[in-house]
Scaffold this motif. Structure first.
Motif, PDB file in Angstrom:
ATOM      1  N   ILE A  32       0.869  -1.173   0.000  1.00 15.95           N
ATOM      2  CA  ILE A  32       0.000   0.000   0.000  1.00 15.95           C
ATOM      3  C   ILE A  32       0.909   1.227   0.000  1.00 15.95           C
ATOM      4  N   PRO A  33       0.732   2.162  -0.928  1.00 17.26           N
ATOM      5  CA  PRO A  33       1.604   3.344  -0.926  1.00 17.26           C
ATOM      6  C   PRO A  33       1.313   4.220   0.290  1.00 17.26           C
ATOM      7  N   LEU A  34       2.379   4.665   0.945  1.00 14.51           N
ATOM      8  CA  LEU A  34       2.217   5.498   2.135  1.00 14.51           C
ATOM      9  C   LEU A  34       1.786   6.911   1.786  1.00 14.51           C
ATOM     10  N   PHE A  35       2.326   7.435   0.732  1.00 16.53           N
ATOM     11  CA  PHE A  35       2.007   8.779   0.313  1.00 16.53           C
ATOM     12  C   PHE A  35       1.450   8.709  -1.105  1.00 16.53           C
ATOM     13  N   ASN A  36       0.837   9.758  -1.561  1.00 15.38           N
ATOM     14  CA  ASN A  36       0.262   9.775  -2.897  1.00 15.38           C
ATOM     15  C   ASN A  36       1.385   9.947  -3.911  1.00 15.38           C
ATOM     16  N   MET A  37       2.047   8.851  -4.214  1.00 17.03           N
ATOM     17  CA  MET A  37       3.147   8.874  -5.170  1.00 17.03           C
ATOM     18  C   MET A  37       2.588   8.709  -6.577  1.00 17.03           C
ATOM     19  N   ARG A  38       2.951   9.623  -7.449  1.00 20.68           N
ATOM     20  CA  ARG A  38       2.498   9.536  -8.823  1.00 20.68           C
ATOM     21  C   ARG A  38       3.593   8.915  -9.658  1.00 20.68           C
ATOM     22  N   GLY A  39       3.213   8.019 -10.514  1.00 19.74           N
ATOM     23  CA  GLY A  39       4.172   7.332 -11.359  1.00 19.74           C
ATOM     24  C   GLY A  39       4.627   8.191 -12.516  1.00 19.74           C
ATOM     25  N   PRO A  40       5.632   7.723 -13.271  1.00 18.88           N
ATOM     26  CA  PRO A  40       6.138   8.520 -14.390  1.00 18.88           C
ATOM     27  C   PRO A  40       5.118   8.693 -15.504  1.00 18.88           C
ATOM     28  N   GLU A  41       4.188   7.733 -15.644  1.00 14.59           N
ATOM     29  CA  GLU A  41       3.183   7.886 -16.696  1.00 14.59           C
ATOM     30  C   GLU A  41       2.230   9.029 -16.378  1.00 14.59           C
ATOM     31  N   THR A  42       1.992   9.305 -15.114  1.00 14.86           N
ATOM     32  CA  THR A  42       1.123  10.419 -14.727  1.00 14.86           C
ATOM     33  C   THR A  42       1.853  11.734 -14.884  1.00 14.86           C
ATOM     34  N   VAL A  43       3.116  11.777 -14.491  1.00 11.82           N
ATOM     35  CA  VAL A  43       3.889  13.010 -14.555  1.00 11.82           C
ATOM     36  C   VAL A  43       4.106  13.427 -16.000  1.00 11.82           C
ATOM     37  N   ARG A  44       4.291  12.447 -16.902  1.00  4.76           N
ATOM     38  CA  ARG A  44       4.537  12.761 -18.297  1.00  4.76           C
ATOM     39  C   ARG A  44       3.354  13.474 -18.934  1.00  4.76           C
ATOM     40  N   SER A  45       2.135  13.091 -18.558  1.00  3.36           N
ATOM     41  CA  SER A  45       0.965  13.683 -19.204  1.00  3.36           C
ATOM     42  C   SER A  45       0.365  14.828 -18.399  1.00  3.36           C
ATOM     43  N   ASP A  46       0.928  15.166 -17.269  1.00  4.97           N
ATOM     44  CA  ASP A  46       0.382  16.227 -16.432  1.00  4.97           C
ATOM     45  C   ASP A  46       0.910  17.573 -16.916  1.00  4.97           C
ATOM     46  N   PRO A  47       0.044  18.473 -17.376  1.00  2.10           N
ATOM     47  CA  PRO A  47       0.546  19.766 -17.880  1.00  2.10           C
ATOM     48  C   PRO A  47       1.145  20.636 -16.778  1.00  2.10           C
ATOM     49  N   ARG A  48       0.777  20.388 -15.518  1.00  2.00           N
ATOM     50  CA  ARG A  48       1.344  21.182 -14.435  1.00  2.00           C
ATOM     51  C   ARG A  48       2.798  20.830 -14.177  1.00  2.00           C
ATOM     52  N   MET A  49       3.247  19.671 -14.642  1.00  2.00           N
ATOM     53  CA  MET A  49       4.623  19.241 -14.415  1.00  2.00           C
ATOM     54  C   MET A  49       5.543  19.625 -15.571  1.00  2.00           C
TER      55      MET A  49
END
Length: 174
Positions: free
Chosen positions: A141-158
């Motif tokens: 179970i992830p302890l913190f809300n970790m976003r994977g690289p696939e989410t970061v790649r498509s996130d315009p805020r990043m």
């Protein structure tokens, strides 16, 4: 021109305590628990001296520094060694090892103050925290809300690209 953002893991090298089960690699685990405990105690000592006690002489500064650093290092040593011993005796890699190890490590704090009640409270607190982290690791179970690289790649805020002006000699980057 773009800014290359690295992950925190690429800057800070840390020891992965959960890479091997409890009871294996006891010496490196105990060393790193002691090391991280001493570093945490040193940071705690510096903040305590800067904000609360404010020692005036070099002797009182060193005494106050050791007042918290050595017990924190001792807590790390007791935690790491007890987890390894419990893992070897019980032949299991579970949260009970970490709860008992945390309870024993918290008891060091009670020894520091010569109070049984303080040792019990810190033992339960550290034991529950250690068992909490181990439980979440065992059940994946992830302890913190970790976003994977696939989410970061498509996130315009990043998108951290900086363009001062458009270069007429090169095509426009998307």
């Amino acid at each position: 021109m773009g800014i290359h953002t690295k992950k925190l893991k690429e800057y800070i090298h840390y020891y992965d305590f959960f890479a091997t089960p409890d009871g294996q690699d006891c010496l490196p685990k105990t060393y790193y628990y002691t090391k991280y405990g001493a570093i945490g105690g040193a940071v705690f000592s510096i903040y305590e001296m800067a904000l609360l006690s404010r020692p005036t002489t070099i002797y009182s500064t060193l005494a106050r520094f050791g007042h918290f650093t050595f017990p924190f290092a001792g807590m790390g040593f007791v935690f790491g060694s007890s987890i390894c011993l419990l893992g070897q005796m019980r032949k299991k890699d579970d949260t009970i090892n970490h709860f008992v190890g945390g309870a024993l490590a918290g008891a060091v704090w009670g020894l520091k103050y010569n109070r049984v009640q303080t040792g019990h409270v810190m033992g339960l607190f550290v034991g529950f925290i250690a068992a909490y982290f181990k439980f979440f690791h065992v059940h994946n179970i992830p302890l913190f809300n970790m976003r994977g690289p696939e989410t970061v790649r498509s996130d315009p805020r990043m998108n951290f690209t900086i363009k001062i002006y458009e270069d007429p000699g090169r095509p426009i980057e998307p």
